[in-house]
Design a protein around this motif. Sequence first.
Motif, PDB file in Angstrom:
ATOM      1  N   GLU A 121       0.869  -1.346  -0.022  1.00 16.58           N
ATOM      2  CA  GLU A 121       0.004  -0.135   0.042  1.00 16.58           C
ATOM      3  C   GLU A 121       0.948   1.349   0.027  1.00 16.58           C
ATOM      4  OE1 GLU A 121      -4.216   0.803   2.293  1.00 16.58           O
ATOM      5  OE2 GLU A 121      -2.560   0.491   3.563  1.00 16.58           O
ATOM      6  N   GLY A 122       1.162   1.655  -1.243  1.00 13.18           N
ATOM      7  CA  GLY A 122       2.143   2.931  -1.226  1.00 13.18           C
ATOM      8  C   GLY A 122       1.574   4.125  -1.939  1.00 13.18           C
ATOM      9  N   ARG A 136      -3.280  -1.544   5.763  1.00 15.59           N
ATOM     10  CA  ARG A 136      -2.639  -1.611   6.889  1.00 15.59           C
ATOM     11  C   ARG A 136      -3.669  -1.797   8.271  1.00 15.59           C
ATOM     12  NH1 ARG A 136       0.907   3.567   8.154  1.00 15.59           N
ATOM     13  NH2 ARG A 136       1.431   2.384   9.872  1.00 15.59           N
ATOM     14  N   ASP A 137      -4.841  -1.444   8.034  1.00 18.23           N
ATOM     15  CA  ASP A 137      -5.623  -1.375   9.298  1.00 18.23           C
ATOM     16  C   ASP A 137      -6.329  -2.828   9.044  1.00 18.23           C
ATOM     17  OD1 ASP A 137      -5.158   0.946  10.613  1.00 18.23           O
ATOM     18  OD2 ASP A 137      -7.058   1.726  10.302  1.00 18.23           O
ATOM     19  N   ILE A 138      -6.321  -3.471   7.908  1.00 13.66           N
ATOM     20  CA  ILE A 138      -7.007  -4.738   7.913  1.00 13.66           C
ATOM     21  C   ILE A 138      -6.044  -5.679   8.558  1.00 13.66           C
ATOM     22  CG2 ILE A 138      -7.637  -6.619   6.483  1.00 13.66           C
ATOM     23  CD1 ILE A 138      -8.679  -4.653   4.449  1.00 13.66           C
ATOM     24  N   ILE A 139      -4.815  -5.588   8.305  1.00 13.41           N
ATOM     25  CA  ILE A 139      -3.929  -6.625   9.025  1.00 13.41           C
ATOM     26  C   ILE A 139      -3.564  -6.254  10.399  1.00 13.41           C
ATOM     27  CG2 ILE A 139      -2.980  -7.304   6.767  1.00 13.41           C
ATOM     28  CD1 ILE A 139      -0.332  -5.783   7.233  1.00 13.41           C
ATOM     29  N   ARG A 140      -3.848  -5.024  10.621  1.00 13.37           N
ATOM     30  CA  ARG A 140      -3.802  -4.715  11.946  1.00 13.37           C
ATOM     31  C   ARG A 140      -4.926  -5.093  12.924  1.00 13.37           C
ATOM     32  NH1 ARG A 140      -3.387   1.649  12.830  1.00 13.37           N
ATOM     33  NH2 ARG A 140      -1.287   1.353  11.991  1.00 13.37           N
ATOM     34  N   HIS A 151       3.701  -3.866   2.440  1.00 14.56           N
ATOM     35  CA  HIS A 151       4.513  -2.680   2.122  1.00 14.56           C
ATOM     36  C   HIS A 151       5.731  -2.353   3.070  1.00 14.56           C
ATOM     37  CE1 HIS A 151       5.237   1.065   0.204  1.00 14.56           C
ATOM     38  NE2 HIS A 151       5.273   1.596   1.577  1.00 14.56           N
ATOM     39  N   GLY A 152       6.921  -2.153   2.600  1.00 15.62           N
ATOM     40  CA  GLY A 152       7.949  -1.990   3.262  1.00 15.62           C
ATOM     41  C   GLY A 152       7.954  -1.026   4.537  1.00 15.62           C
ATOM     42  N   GLU A 153       7.114  -0.204   4.533  1.00 18.59           N
ATOM     43  CA  GLU A 153       7.069   1.050   5.708  1.00 18.59           C
ATOM     44  C   GLU A 153       6.258   0.752   6.733  1.00 18.59           C
ATOM     45  OE1 GLU A 153       8.773   4.299   2.569  1.00 18.59           O
ATOM     46  OE2 GLU A 153       6.522   4.120   2.874  1.00 18.59           O
ATOM     47  N   ILE A 154       5.624  -0.543   6.694  1.00 19.05           N
ATOM     48  CA  ILE A 154       4.640  -0.798   7.817  1.00 19.05           C
ATOM     49  C   ILE A 154       5.327  -2.338   8.775  1.00 19.05           C
ATOM     50  CG2 ILE A 154       2.727   0.206   7.031  1.00 19.05           C
ATOM     51  CD1 ILE A 154       1.693  -2.416   5.824  1.00 19.05           C
ATOM     52  N   PHE A 155       6.172  -1.990   9.565  1.00 23.16           N
ATOM     53  CA  PHE A 155       6.888  -3.187   9.867  1.00 23.16           C
ATOM     54  C   PHE A 155       5.955  -3.870  10.970  1.00 23.16           C
ATOM     55  CE2 PHE A 155      10.108  -5.651  12.394  1.00 23.16           C
ATOM     56  CZ  PHE A 155      10.650  -6.505  11.450  1.00 23.16           C
ATOM     57  N   GLN A 156       5.484  -3.080  11.889  1.00 25.13           N
ATOM     58  CA  GLN A 156       4.721  -3.537  12.920  1.00 25.13           C
ATOM     59  C   GLN A 156       3.635  -4.402  12.457  1.00 25.13           C
ATOM     60  OE1 GLN A 156       5.686  -3.700  16.062  1.00 25.13           O
ATOM     61  NE2 GLN A 156       7.501  -2.291  15.594  1.00 25.13           N
ATOM     62  N   GLU A 157       2.617  -3.952  11.455  1.00 21.13           N
ATOM     63  CA  GLU A 157       1.640  -4.644  10.934  1.00 21.13           C
ATOM     64  C   GLU A 157       2.257  -6.073  10.367  1.00 21.13           C
ATOM     65  OE1 GLU A 157       2.406  -1.520  10.428  1.00 21.13           O
ATOM     66  OE2 GLU A 157       0.621  -0.332  11.125  1.00 21.13           O
ATOM     67  N   THR A 183      -2.720 -15.855  -9.227  1.00 20.45           N
ATOM     68  CA  THR A 183      -3.897 -14.810  -9.098  1.00 20.45           C
ATOM     69  C   THR A 183      -3.665 -13.968  -8.158  1.00 20.45           C
ATOM     70  OG1 THR A 183      -5.511 -16.103  -9.857  1.00 20.45           O
ATOM     71  CG2 THR A 183      -6.200 -14.273  -8.352  1.00 20.45           C
ATOM     72  N   ILE A 184      -3.683 -12.378  -8.456  1.00 20.82           N
ATOM     73  CA  ILE A 184      -3.171 -11.547  -7.423  1.00 20.82           C
ATOM     74  C   ILE A 184      -4.318 -10.644  -7.454  1.00 20.82           C
ATOM     75  CG2 ILE A 184      -1.619  -9.521  -6.819  1.00 20.82           C
ATOM     76  CD1 ILE A 184       0.082 -10.660  -9.138  1.00 20.82           C
ATOM     77  N   ASN A 185      -4.677 -10.474  -5.898  1.00 20.68           N
ATOM     78  CA  ASN A 185      -5.823  -9.595  -5.253  1.00 20.68           C
ATOM     79  C   ASN A 185      -5.181  -8.639  -4.395  1.00 20.68           C
ATOM     80  OD1 ASN A 185      -7.950 -12.223  -6.435  1.00 20.68           O
ATOM     81  ND2 ASN A 185      -8.431  -9.916  -6.898  1.00 20.68           N
ATOM     82  N   ASN A 186      -6.146  -7.778  -4.085  1.00 25.00           N
ATOM     83  CA  ASN A 186      -6.005  -6.714  -3.021  1.00 25.00           C
ATOM     84  C   ASN A 186      -6.191  -7.185  -1.543  1.00 25.00           C
ATOM     85  OD1 ASN A 186      -7.502  -4.269  -1.219  1.00 25.00           O
ATOM     86  ND2 ASN A 186      -5.374  -3.534  -1.920  1.00 25.00           N
ATOM     87  N   THR A 187      -5.863  -6.723  -0.482  1.00 21.19           N
ATOM     88  CA  THR A 187      -5.903  -6.942   0.791  1.00 21.19           C
ATOM     89  C   THR A 187      -7.302  -7.035   1.254  1.00 21.19           C
ATOM     90  OG1 THR A 187      -3.925  -6.137   1.462  1.00 21.19           O
ATOM     91  CG2 THR A 187      -5.246  -6.675   3.115  1.00 21.19           C
ATOM     92  N   GLU A 188      -8.021  -5.875   0.704  1.00 15.30           N
ATOM     93  CA  GLU A 188      -9.541  -5.900   1.177  1.00 15.30           C
ATOM     94  C   GLU A 188     -10.484  -6.802   0.318  1.00 15.30           C
ATOM     95  OE1 GLU A 188     -13.104  -2.149   1.079  1.00 15.30           O
ATOM     96  OE2 GLU A 188     -10.970  -1.701   0.508  1.00 15.30           O
ATOM     97  N   THR A 189      -9.888  -7.048  -0.817  1.00 11.98           N
ATOM     98  CA  THR A 189     -10.587  -8.051  -1.608  1.00 11.98           C
ATOM     99  C   THR A 189     -10.706  -9.289  -0.965  1.00 11.98           C
ATOM    100  OG1 THR A 189     -10.014  -6.798  -3.546  1.00 11.98           O
ATOM    101  CG2 THR A 189     -10.985  -8.858  -3.982  1.00 11.98           C
TER     102      THR A 189
END
Length: 431
Positions: free
Chosen positions: A91-92, A100-104, A131-137, A213-219
């Motif tokens: 997510e950039g 990031r909130d879904i995986i959090r 994404h490389g900038e959300i390490f805690q998630e 097959t590639i889909n987005n997190t929310e999907t």
Amino acid sequence: MTSLHDRHINPLILKDLTGDNWHLEDYVKRGGYSALRRILEEKITPEQIIADLKTSGLRGRGGAGFPTGLKWSFMPRQFPGQKYLVCNTDEGEPGTFKDRDIIRYNPHALIEGMAIGAYAMGITVGYNYIHGEIFQEYLRFEEALEEARAAGFLGDRILGSDFSFQLHAHHGYGAYICGEETALLESLEGKKGQPRFKPPFPASFGLYGKPTTINNTETFAAVPFILNMGAAEYMGLGKPNNGGTKIFSISGDVERPGNYEVPLGTPFAKLMELAGGMRGGKKIKAVIPGGSSAPVVRGDVMMQTDLDYDSIAKAGSMLGSGAVIVMDETRCMVKSLLRLSYFYYEESCGQCTPCREGTGWMYRMVHRIEHGQGRPEDMDMLNSIADNIQGRTICALGDAAAMPVRAMIKNFREEFEYHVEHKHCLVPTYL
């Protein structure tokens, strides 16, 4: 942390989440993994699952809005070799912060959705590219994976069935270009993240050259809710061609920025109401409705627009990732475009000449206008450059850089002309 429930209308993915109840035990109490369990126990066919997704009207939530059930049907189920399932959590896009909130807050919904997808497409290995900038998630998702494996929801012979699925997390490097699906695959393979030529498409030649097959997190996260509540009911939450709910990340000049899950087709004015209205009681001037790459819309037009793919397209923009950036009357459109142009100039991978040269050219011209050195012909020149980028690159980053330029000049040309003529901003109160 207080409940997020008051931020939504009929939420599904973000319902009843507090920030502390993301563990497997909490998810199961909310009905989690019941869809996967029912599929395996009742031996529901992959064809039925894909048919339900088509009926639900679920469209890709990462930006393109492609029908999910149709995409899943492209996977060659009888392919004799390895196939892969990939989740795009890279997510950039500036303004976007829903994944990031879904995986959090609800990582197991994503895991269950991916497991169901793997079953429906005959896939045994999957990756979530984060994404490389959300390490805690990323660490939280790894912990959720361990919980799912220990409970038998991932791994070999899931819940005693013949279905096996291994799911892994992969931490990215923070490059915006890796949000493009083929650049993501290149990065996942350990190579430089640059887009591939298409065709071939990932469904036939994807990760390691295998069908993917590639889909987005929310999907993916929406899939268990669709199968539990029923495809028709999910479709009924939204409107025709725009089924279900959507998480909108609203930021900028509003009182309560954040993620709000609402049915597709909800009036933008209602989303503004949920977000507390304009900060400080100022007037709305402009809205970017789908992430920084989406064309800007004048505020008065957006206030009369519904939040769905078709309505936003009629307003001259696109729903995109659902990242809503709100700007008030004090915001200078030239300075705003300067910031966006710099971002795309910096993030271009340099593979395509129109994007590599054009993004830098546009940035330098906008920089010149903002700093009192603009020329009367600059607006037409900017439009010409954007026209020669859009549709002429391997991936959509060129389009993402060109569309904000064209829309800003179209909707706020008077501000650009004022900068050129008076050598300073039309909005002296810019903060």
